[in-house]
Design an enzyme around this catalytic site. Structure first.
Site, short mmCIF file in Angstrom:
data_model
loop_
_atom_site.label_atom_id
_atom_site.label_comp_id
_atom_site.label_asym_id
_atom_site.label_seq_id
_atom_site.Cartn_x
_atom_site.Cartn_y
_atom_site.Cartn_z
N GLU A 244 0.89 -1.18 0.00
CA GLU A 244 0.00 0.00 0.00
C GLU A 244 0.92 1.22 0.00
OE1 GLU A 244 -3.10 0.00 -0.40
OE2 GLU A 244 -3.84 -1.95 0.24
N GLU A 376 4.24 13.71 -4.59
CA GLU A 376 3.34 13.55 -3.43
C GLU A 376 3.87 14.45 -2.32
OE1 GLU A 376 3.49 9.88 -1.09
OE2 GLU A 376 1.34 10.02 -0.78
P1 NAD Z 1 8.25 4.96 4.52
O1 NAD Z 1 8.23 4.19 3.25
O2 NAD Z 1 9.37 5.88 4.79
O3 NAD Z 1 8.21 3.98 5.78
C1 NAD Z 1 7.18 3.05 5.99
C2 NAD Z 1 7.67 1.95 6.89
O4 NAD Z 1 8.69 1.20 6.22
C3 NAD Z 1 8.30 2.40 8.20
O5 NAD Z 1 7.96 1.49 9.22
C4 NAD Z 1 9.80 2.34 7.89
O6 NAD Z 1 10.58 2.16 9.05
C5 NAD Z 1 9.86 1.11 7.01
N1 NAD Z 1 10.99 1.05 6.08
C6 NAD Z 1 11.75 2.07 5.63
N2 NAD Z 1 12.66 1.59 4.73
C7 NAD Z 1 12.45 0.26 4.63
C8 NAD Z 1 13.03 -0.77 3.84
N3 NAD Z 1 14.03 -0.53 2.99
N4 NAD Z 1 12.55 -2.02 3.96
C9 NAD Z 1 11.53 -2.29 4.80
N5 NAD Z 1 10.92 -1.36 5.56
C10 NAD Z 1 11.38 -0.09 5.48
O7 NAD Z 1 6.83 5.71 4.58
P2 NAD Z 1 6.33 6.76 5.66
O8 NAD Z 1 7.06 8.04 5.42
O9 NAD Z 1 6.33 6.15 7.01
O10 NAD Z 1 4.79 6.93 5.22
C11 NAD Z 1 4.37 7.85 4.27
C12 NAD Z 1 4.08 7.18 2.94
O11 NAD Z 1 3.19 6.09 3.13
C13 NAD Z 1 3.39 8.09 1.95
O12 NAD Z 1 3.95 7.92 0.67
C14 NAD Z 1 1.95 7.60 1.96
O13 NAD Z 1 1.21 7.91 0.81
C15 NAD Z 1 2.13 6.15 2.17
N6 NAD Z 1 0.91 5.54 2.73
C16 NAD Z 1 0.18 4.72 1.92
C17 NAD Z 1 -1.01 4.17 2.39
C18 NAD Z 1 -1.86 3.27 1.53
O14 NAD Z 1 -2.71 2.58 2.06
N7 NAD Z 1 -1.66 3.24 0.23
C19 NAD Z 1 -1.44 4.46 3.68
C20 NAD Z 1 -0.65 5.31 4.47
C21 NAD Z 1 0.53 5.83 3.99
#
Ligand code: NAD
Length: 476
Positions: A244, A376
Site C-alpha cells: 500500500e 506527493e
Molecule cells: P516509509 O516508506 O518511509 O516507511 C514506511 C515503513 O517502512 C516504516 O515502518 C519504515 O521504518 C519502514 N521502512 C523504511 N525503509 C524500509 C526498507 N528498505 N525495507 C523495509 N521497511 C522499510 O513511509 P512513511 O514516510 O512512514 O509513510 C508515508 C508514505 O506512506 C506516503 O507515501 C503515503 O502515501 C504512504 N501511505 C500509503 C497508504 C496506503 O494505504 N496506500 C497508507 C498510508 C501511507
C-alpha cells in the site's frame, strides 16, 4: 499526561527490553516523550522463530477461537482509549479526536474480521467428484506500518492475518512506535506465545525483516520508493506481497455544485491529518467558470483553521509528524516561492517557534509540470489548478504514475461517469473517504499491489489449497 519512559518489545509472548533505545519525539514540542527499544537482528530471529513455532497450533485453532481473540483485542483497546489517544497524539502530532479515530479505526478492523472467515469455494459436488478450494494461512507475516495512521494501518494487517491463521511480526514506524508497543503490552496475554510479536527499531530493521527467509508474506504500507525496495528484497524467497504505497489523488470540481459545501469537503480531504494521508486530495482541478468563487471559499476556510499542538482543545490541524518530512514540505513550498507561483493562502502565516508546524498553504494554478503538482507532497500544501474542458481534466488527473484514490464533485451522473474514467483504485463522488464495511482499499499503478480491508483484504493473507476428490475408488 505523563507516559512511561521506556517500552518493551513483544517476543514470544513476553515483554523484552531492547539492547539499546531511541527517543521518540513529540512533533509539537520537539521533546522526547519516551524511549522505544531497538530490536537487534538476533531479536528479530527470535521473534521469527517463535512465530514459526507457534504457527502449526494457531493454524489448527478453530477459526471461531481466533475470531474471539480479535473481539477481546478490540475490547481491551477500547477500554484503554483515553490513555492510548493521548499517547498517540503525543508521538504522532494529530489532534486527540483524530487519534481516537485512528485507534477506533483499528478496533473496527478487529471487529470486522471477528465475523469474517476464509471461505471454502466448491466448484463441483457431483456423484462422481468434489472439487473445492480452501483458503489456508501462509505462515508468518511481516507487517510494516508507516507513521501517519499508525494504529488503523497496523490493524488492517494484524486482524486479517491472525483470523486467517497466520502468526505475525509487526514493525511500527520508528517515528511512532509507542502506541503500538503499548497495545502489544495490553493484548499480549490474549494470544498463545509467538502468535503476535511486535518489534520496534531503527532504519536497519525493515530491510532485515523483508529479506528474512523466515517470513512467508510481507504486508507493507509506506512510500512508493520504499515499496520498490521491499519488493526487491522479497524476491529471493518469493514472499507474497501486499504493498500500500503513495498517491497523488486528484479532485475534479465541476460547475453545478454547491460551492460552499463542496469547498468544505474538499478542504477536509486535502488538509485532514495536515495533509499526511495516503488518500489526501493532493491536486484540485477546478472548472474555470467557478475557479474564483471556489478558491475564495477554500481560502476563507483556511483562514479560520487553527494549527497547533494536537493535545490542546480547539486545535484543528497538528504539526508535520517528523523533522525529515517537515524539511521536505518546506522545501516544496520554497520551490513554489522560488518559481514565483502565487500563494492564495499560507505565505505569511506565522507558526510557533518550536514544533514542526507548517501553515495550510494553497498555490494558485502552478504549471502542470511543477514539483507541487507532480510529487506527493504529504503535507498541507495544495495546488489548485484551472481547467476548461473535462477531457483535459481527466487526462491531467490520470497523468501520473500513482493510482491510489481521487474524487469528482458535480452533478451525480456526470461526476460518476468521470469517476469511472480515473485510473485509480478508489474514487469518491460528491463525498470523500467513505469506507463501507468490506470495501477494498488499495491502489493501482505505482500506488501498490493488492488491497486491504474486507474479504479481499483477508484473502491476501491466504494461499489457495484446492482438493479434488473422486468419490468412487478407481473412478476415472
Ligand atoms: P516509509 O516508506 O518511509 O516507511 C514506511 C515503513 O517502512 C516504516 O515502518 C519504515 O521504518 C519502514 N521502512 C523504511 N525503509 C524500509 C526498507 N528498505 N525495507 C523495509 N521497511 C522499510 O513511509 P512513511 O514516510 O512512514 O509513510 C508515508 C508514505 O506512506 C506516503 O507515501 C503515503 O502515501 C504512504 N501511505 C500509503 C497508504 C496506503 O494505504 N496506500 C497508507 C498510508 C501511507
Amino acid at each position: 499526561m505523563s507516559f512511561p519512559r521506556t517500552y518493551e518489545l513483544l517476543i514470544n509472548g513476553a515483554g523484552v527490553p531492547g539492547a539499546a533505545y531511541f527517543d521518540v519525539i513529540n512533533p509539537a514540542t520537539e521533546e522526547s516523550i519516551g524511549r522505544a527499544p531497538e530490536a537487534t537482528r538476533a531479536q528479530l530471529d527470535e521473534a521469527v522463530a517463535a512465530a514459526r513455532k507457534a504457527f502449526p497450533a494457531w493454524k489448527a485453532t478453530p477459526v471461531s477461537e481466533r475470531q474471539a481473540k480479535l473481539t477481546a483485542m478490540a475490547d481491551l483497546i477500547t477500554a484503554h482509549i483515553d490513555e492510548l489517544k493521548q499517547l498517540l497524539t503525543a508521538e504522532q502530532g494529530k489532534t486527540l479526536a483524530d487519534a481516537e479515530g485512528d485507534i477506533l479505526g483499528g478496533v473496527s478492523s478487529c471487529r470486522q474480521y471477528a465475523i469474517l472467515a476464509p471461505p471454502i469455494e466448491v466448484h463441483e459436488d457431483s456423484p462422481r467428484r468434489r472439487s473445492a478450494t480452501y483458503r489456508v494461512p501462509l505462515g508468518v507475516v511481516c507487517a510494516i506500518a508507516p507513521w501517519n495512521y499508525p494504529i488503523s494501518i497496523a490493524m488492517w494487517k494484524l486482524a486479517p492475518s491472525l483470523v486467517a491463521g497466520n502468526c505475525v511480526v509487526l514493525k511500527p514506524s520508528p517515528f511512532t512506535p509507542l502506541t503500538t508497543l503499548r497495545i502489544a503490552e495490553l493484548v499480549r496475554d490474549l494470544f498463545p506465545q509467538g502468535v503476535l510479536n511486535v518489534l520496534s527499531g531503527g532504519d536497519a530493521l525493515g530491510p532485515w525483516m523483508t529479506s528474512h527467509p523466515g517470513f512467508d508474506k510481507v504486508s507493507f504500507t509506506g512510500s512508493t520508493a520504499t515499496g520498490r525496495r521491499v519488493m526487491a528484497s522479497a524476491a529471493p524467497t518469493l514472499k507474497r506481497l501486499t504493498l500500500e504505497l503513495g498517491g497523488n489523488d486528484a479532485a475534479i470540481v465541476l460547475p453545478g455544485i454547491d460551492i460552499q459545501r463542496t469547498a468544505e469537503q474538499v478542504f477536509r480531504a486535502a488538509f485532514n491529518n495536515s495533509g499526511q494521508s495516503c488518500v489526501a486530495t493532493k491536486r484540485v482541478y477546478v472548472h474555470t467558470g467557478i475557479y474564483e468563487r471556489f478558491s475564495a471559499a477554500l481560502v476563507e476556510l483556511g483562514k479560520r483553521a487553527k494549527i497547533g499542538d494536537g493535545s490542546q482543545q480547539g486545535t484543528d490541524y497538528g504539526p508535520i509528524q517528523n523533522r525529515q518530512q517537515y524539511e521536505r514540505v518546506k522545501e516544496l513550498i520554497a520551490d513554489c516561492r522560488a518559481k514565483g507561483y502565487r500563494f492564495l493562502l499560507g505565505e505569511n502565516t506565522k507558526m510557533p517557534a518550536k514544533g514542526y508546524f507548517i501553515p495550510l498553504t494553497i498555490i494558485d494554478n502552478p504549471p502542470e509540470d511543477s514539483r507541487i503538482v507532480r510529487e506527493e507532497q504529504f503535507g498541507p500544501v495544495l495546488p489548485l489548478l484551472r481547467f476548461e474542458d473535462i477531457e483535459e481534466a481527466v487526462r491531467k488527473a490520470n497523468d501520473t504514475d500513482y493510482g491510489l484514490g481521487g474524487s469528482v464533485w458535480g452533478p451525480p451522473e456526470q461526476a460518476e461517469a468521470i469517476a469511472l474514467r480515473l485510473d485509480t483504485g478508489m474514487v469518491w463522488v460528491n463525498e470523500y473517504g467513505a469506507m463501507a464495511t468490506g470495501q477494498p482499499f488499495g491502489g493501482r499503478k505505482q500506488s501498490g499491489i493488492g488491497v486491504e480491508n474486507g474479504m479481499a483484504g483477508l484473502l491476501e493473507f491466504t494461499g489457495v489449497h484446492t482438493v479434488v476428490t473422486a468419490k468412487k475408488i478407481g473412478a476415472t
